[in-house]
Design a protein around this motif. Structure first.
Motif, PDB file in Angstrom:
ATOM      1  N   MET A  70       0.840  -1.184   0.000  1.00 48.42           N
ATOM      2  CA  MET A  70       0.000   0.000   0.000  1.00 48.42           C
ATOM      3  C   MET A  70       0.881   1.243   0.000  1.00 48.42           C
ATOM      4  SD  MET A  70      -3.181   1.266   2.453  1.00 48.42           S
ATOM      5  CE  MET A  70      -3.489  -0.381   2.993  1.00 48.42           C
ATOM      6  N   GLU A  71       0.559   2.175  -0.874  1.00 50.91           N
ATOM      7  CA  GLU A  71       1.277   3.440  -0.912  1.00 50.91           C
ATOM      8  C   GLU A  71       0.714   4.371   0.161  1.00 50.91           C
ATOM      9  OE1 GLU A  71       2.084   7.184  -3.975  1.00 50.91           O
ATOM     10  OE2 GLU A  71       0.941   5.419  -4.649  1.00 50.91           O
ATOM     11  N   ILE A  72       1.572   5.166   0.767  1.00 51.31           N
ATOM     12  CA  ILE A  72       1.158   6.078   1.829  1.00 51.31           C
ATOM     13  C   ILE A  72       1.363   7.518   1.375  1.00 51.31           C
ATOM     14  CG2 ILE A  72       1.603   6.852   4.192  1.00 51.31           C
ATOM     15  CD1 ILE A  72       2.413   3.999   4.865  1.00 51.31           C
ATOM     16  N   ARG A  73       0.328   8.341   1.552  1.00 53.10           N
ATOM     17  CA  ARG A  73       0.398   9.759   1.223  1.00 53.10           C
ATOM     18  C   ARG A  73       0.168  10.569   2.496  1.00 53.10           C
ATOM     19  NH1 ARG A  73      -1.054  10.574  -4.446  1.00 53.10           N
ATOM     20  NH2 ARG A  73      -0.380   8.656  -5.499  1.00 53.10           N
ATOM     21  N   HIS A  74       1.044  11.512   2.763  1.00 56.76           N
ATOM     22  CA  HIS A  74       0.916  12.361   3.937  1.00 56.76           C
ATOM     23  C   HIS A  74       0.123  13.625   3.599  1.00 56.76           C
ATOM     24  CE1 HIS A  74       3.554  10.045   6.597  1.00 56.76           C
ATOM     25  NE2 HIS A  74       4.224   9.759   5.496  1.00 56.76           N
ATOM     26  N   THR A  75      -0.323  14.315   4.629  1.00 60.29           N
ATOM     27  CA  THR A  75      -1.083  15.542   4.418  1.00 60.29           C
ATOM     28  C   THR A  75      -0.161  16.667   3.955  1.00 60.29           C
ATOM     29  OG1 THR A  75      -0.867  16.082   6.766  1.00 60.29           O
ATOM     30  CG2 THR A  75      -2.867  14.946   6.084  1.00 60.29           C
ATOM     31  N   THR A  76      -0.776  17.691   3.381  1.00 59.40           N
ATOM     32  CA  THR A  76      -0.035  18.788   2.768  1.00 59.40           C
ATOM     33  C   THR A  76      -0.543  20.123   3.295  1.00 59.40           C
ATOM     34  OG1 THR A  76       0.280  17.509   0.753  1.00 59.40           O
ATOM     35  CG2 THR A  76       0.562  19.874   0.583  1.00 59.40           C
ATOM     36  N   ASN A  77       0.373  21.010   3.599  1.00 53.31           N
ATOM     37  CA  ASN A  77       0.023  22.359   4.021  1.00 53.31           C
ATOM     38  C   ASN A  77      -0.374  23.177   2.789  1.00 53.31           C
ATOM     39  OD1 ASN A  77       0.452  25.236   4.607  1.00 53.31           O
ATOM     40  ND2 ASN A  77       1.218  24.502   6.585  1.00 53.31           N
ATOM     41  N   PRO A  78      -1.542  23.848   2.801  1.00 52.36           N
ATOM     42  CA  PRO A  78      -1.949  24.590   1.606  1.00 52.36           C
ATOM     43  C   PRO A  78      -0.993  25.715   1.229  1.00 52.36           C
ATOM     44  CG  PRO A  78      -3.381  25.101   3.478  1.00 52.36           C
ATOM     45  CD  PRO A  78      -2.545  23.937   3.878  1.00 52.36           C
ATOM     46  N   THR A  79      -0.312  26.297   2.210  1.00 52.76           N
ATOM     47  CA  THR A  79       0.659  27.336   1.899  1.00 52.76           C
ATOM     48  C   THR A  79       1.841  26.760   1.125  1.00 52.76           C
ATOM     49  OG1 THR A  79       0.029  28.559   3.893  1.00 52.76           O
ATOM     50  CG2 THR A  79       2.137  29.138   2.868  1.00 52.76           C
ATOM     51  N   ASP A  80       2.295  25.564   1.539  1.00 55.33           N
ATOM     52  CA  ASP A  80       3.395  24.909   0.834  1.00 55.33           C
ATOM     53  C   ASP A  80       3.002  24.526  -0.588  1.00 55.33           C
ATOM     54  OD1 ASP A  80       4.881  25.149   3.125  1.00 55.33           O
ATOM     55  OD2 ASP A  80       4.519  23.088   3.795  1.00 55.33           O
ATOM     56  N   MET A  81       1.733  24.126  -0.775  1.00 54.96           N
ATOM     57  CA  MET A  81       1.308  23.647  -2.083  1.00 54.96           C
ATOM     58  C   MET A  81       1.427  24.715  -3.161  1.00 54.96           C
ATOM     59  SD  MET A  81      -2.295  22.121  -3.487  1.00 54.96           S
ATOM     60  CE  MET A  81      -2.627  23.650  -4.338  1.00 54.96           C
ATOM     61  N   ARG A  82       1.414  25.975  -2.765  1.00 54.94           N
ATOM     62  CA  ARG A  82       1.527  27.056  -3.740  1.00 54.94           C
ATOM     63  C   ARG A  82       2.833  26.998  -4.517  1.00 54.94           C
ATOM     64  NH1 ARG A  82      -0.475  32.063   0.192  1.00 54.94           N
ATOM     65  NH2 ARG A  82      -2.495  31.146   0.757  1.00 54.94           N
ATOM     66  N   GLN A  83       3.836  26.329  -3.950  1.00 59.11           N
ATOM     67  CA  GLN A  83       5.152  26.257  -4.591  1.00 59.11           C
ATOM     68  C   GLN A  83       5.354  24.961  -5.378  1.00 59.11           C
ATOM     69  OE1 GLN A  83       6.655  29.148  -4.130  1.00 59.11           O
ATOM     70  NE2 GLN A  83       5.048  29.702  -2.670  1.00 59.11           N
ATOM     71  N   TYR A  84       4.377  24.092  -5.425  1.00 60.52           N
ATOM     72  CA  TYR A  84       4.569  22.782  -6.046  1.00 60.52           C
ATOM     73  C   TYR A  84       4.702  22.884  -7.566  1.00 60.52           C
ATOM     74  CZ  TYR A  84       3.318  20.237  -1.761  1.00 60.52           C
ATOM     75  OH  TYR A  84       3.292  19.720  -0.486  1.00 60.52           O
ATOM     76  N   THR A  85       5.590  22.072  -8.099  1.00 56.51           N
ATOM     77  CA  THR A  85       5.634  21.855  -9.538  1.00 56.51           C
ATOM     78  C   THR A  85       4.493  20.912  -9.938  1.00 56.51           C
ATOM     79  OG1 THR A  85       7.054  19.910  -9.326  1.00 56.51           O
ATOM     80  CG2 THR A  85       8.149  22.064  -9.521  1.00 56.51           C
ATOM     81  N   THR A  86       4.281  20.787 -11.228  1.00 56.17           N
ATOM     82  CA  THR A  86       3.263  19.846 -11.710  1.00 56.17           C
ATOM     83  C   THR A  86       3.577  18.429 -11.249  1.00 56.17           C
ATOM     84  OG1 THR A  86       2.774  21.204 -13.651  1.00 56.17           O
ATOM     85  CG2 THR A  86       2.193  18.869 -13.775  1.00 56.17           C
ATOM     86  N   GLU A  87       4.833  18.032 -11.327  1.00 59.03           N
ATOM     87  CA  GLU A  87       5.231  16.685 -10.904  1.00 59.03           C
ATOM     88  C   GLU A  87       4.942  16.459  -9.424  1.00 59.03           C
ATOM     89  OE1 GLU A  87       9.211  13.799 -10.808  1.00 59.03           O
ATOM     90  OE2 GLU A  87       9.346  15.850 -11.583  1.00 59.03           O
ATOM     91  N   ARG A  88       5.248  17.434  -8.591  1.00 61.51           N
ATOM     92  CA  ARG A  88       4.996  17.292  -7.159  1.00 61.51           C
ATOM     93  C   ARG A  88       3.494  17.255  -6.869  1.00 61.51           C
ATOM     94  NH1 ARG A  88       7.235  19.011  -2.134  1.00 61.51           N
ATOM     95  NH2 ARG A  88       5.947  17.989  -0.550  1.00 61.51           N
ATOM     96  N   LEU A  89       2.742  18.089  -7.551  1.00 57.74           N
ATOM     97  CA  LEU A  89       1.292  18.106  -7.371  1.00 57.74           C
ATOM     98  C   LEU A  89       0.691  16.744  -7.717  1.00 57.74           C
ATOM     99  CD1 LEU A  89      -0.768  20.436  -6.618  1.00 57.74           C
ATOM    100  CD2 LEU A  89      -1.302  20.480  -9.063  1.00 57.74           C
ATOM    101  N   ARG A  90       1.137  16.153  -8.791  1.00 52.84           N
ATOM    102  CA  ARG A  90       0.615  14.848  -9.211  1.00 52.84           C
ATOM    103  C   ARG A  90       1.017  13.750  -8.229  1.00 52.84           C
ATOM    104  NH1 ARG A  90      -1.220  14.618 -14.558  1.00 52.84           N
ATOM    105  NH2 ARG A  90      -0.669  12.412 -14.748  1.00 52.84           N
TER     106      ARG A  90
END
Length: 276
Positions: free
Chosen positions: A1-21
């Motif tokens: 099983m793959e595990i995904r952690h939660t994300t801070n919305p402020t940090d997400m503003r800096q994500y690349t397309t690859e990181r967002l996906r």
């Protein structure tokens, strides 16, 4: 099983397309003969897909959950999006045609997925959340689900929402699950957008042609981003994020929610002037 952690919305503003996906898109849930699952730290929701072929597939991941069986502390909602299939729950058989739903509650020890015809396999999509009591296992065909007509052709969002697991349908602890079908020549879902900071949500898009795509909109209303989604791919939607989409043609999607409350209508509308 793959595990995904939660994300801070402020940090997400800096994500690349690859990181967002990599954080929010589930690209490979459905593989013939396998079960694939993603464990999200958003409300501890597990999202999965199973395509049984010549052998049944067991719902299990003791190593990740650290329990004796999958539903020891959980409930699960299952929808078949493929050919006819069967789900065995502690020895009892439930046959699911395409778009039929099965709820399985806390405490059921063995759940297995089967295809009626392995050459035309079923495709089981499921979402599991934490549970505190047992509710009865129950099947509901799409014909018996609660339909809600919304939208219009003029807004390109003429659609029917089918509610399966909700307060006035199949009872559960916190899981809500349903399906939205867009009419031909209609491409928009969940627009105008809304938030529900009390609940996370998962979208699975399907019934798309090979070259069709959905542009899934997400993020804070003032900081929107998008994911380009193919057929049978799913998106994790954090509580602070809008969750809307527009396709290159009409499509179907399954929505599932878990979190603080159990009220389908608990939504915070987003004014169109606030979207950026």
């Amino acid at each position: 099983m793959e595990i995904r952690h939660t994300t801070n919305p402020t940090d997400m503003r800096q994500y690349t397309t690859e990181r967002l996906r990599s954080e929010f898109l589930m690209e490979s849930l459905f593989v013939a003969g396998e079960m694939n699952m993603v464990y999200s730290h958003y409300d501890r929701v597990v999202t999965g897909g199973a395509i049984p072929t010549s052998s049944p597939v067991l719902l299990e991941d003791k190593e990740t959950l650290k329990t004796d069986y999958f539903l020891e502390r959980r409930e699960v909602g299952i929808i078949n999006i493929g050919a006819n299939g069967k789900v065995m729950v502690d020895g009892e058989e439930y046959t699911l045609a395409k778009r039929d739903c099965l709820y399985v509650g806390l405490g059921n020890k063995e759940v297995t997925f089967h295809s009626v015809d392995p050459s035309e396999p079923a495709k089981f999509y499921f979402v599991s959340s934490l549970a505190h009591k047992n509710y009865p296992t129950k099947k509901i065909p799409i014909e018996d689900a609660t339909p809600i007509k919304l939208g219009s052709d003029s807004q390109s969002n003429n659609r029917t929402i089918y509610q399966y697991i909700h307060n006035d349908g199949i009872q559960s602890c916190q899981l809500m699950l349903g399906m939205t079908l867009l009419e031909p020549n209609n491409m928009w879902n969940t627009m105008p957008a809304h938030l529900h900071d009390r609940r996370m949500e998962v979208y699975l898009y399907f019934d798309l042609d090979q070259d069709a795509r959905v542009f899934h909109l997400m993020g804070e209303p003032s900081e929107t981003r998008h994911l380009v989604v193919k057929n049978e791919q799913a998106v994790l939607s954090p509580p602070w994020s809008i969750h809307s989409g527009v396709g290159t043609n009409n499509y179907t999607f399954i929505w599932a929610m878990a979190g603080e409350n159990y009220t389908f209508t608990d939504q915070d509308p987003v004014n169109m002037n606030d979207l950026k």
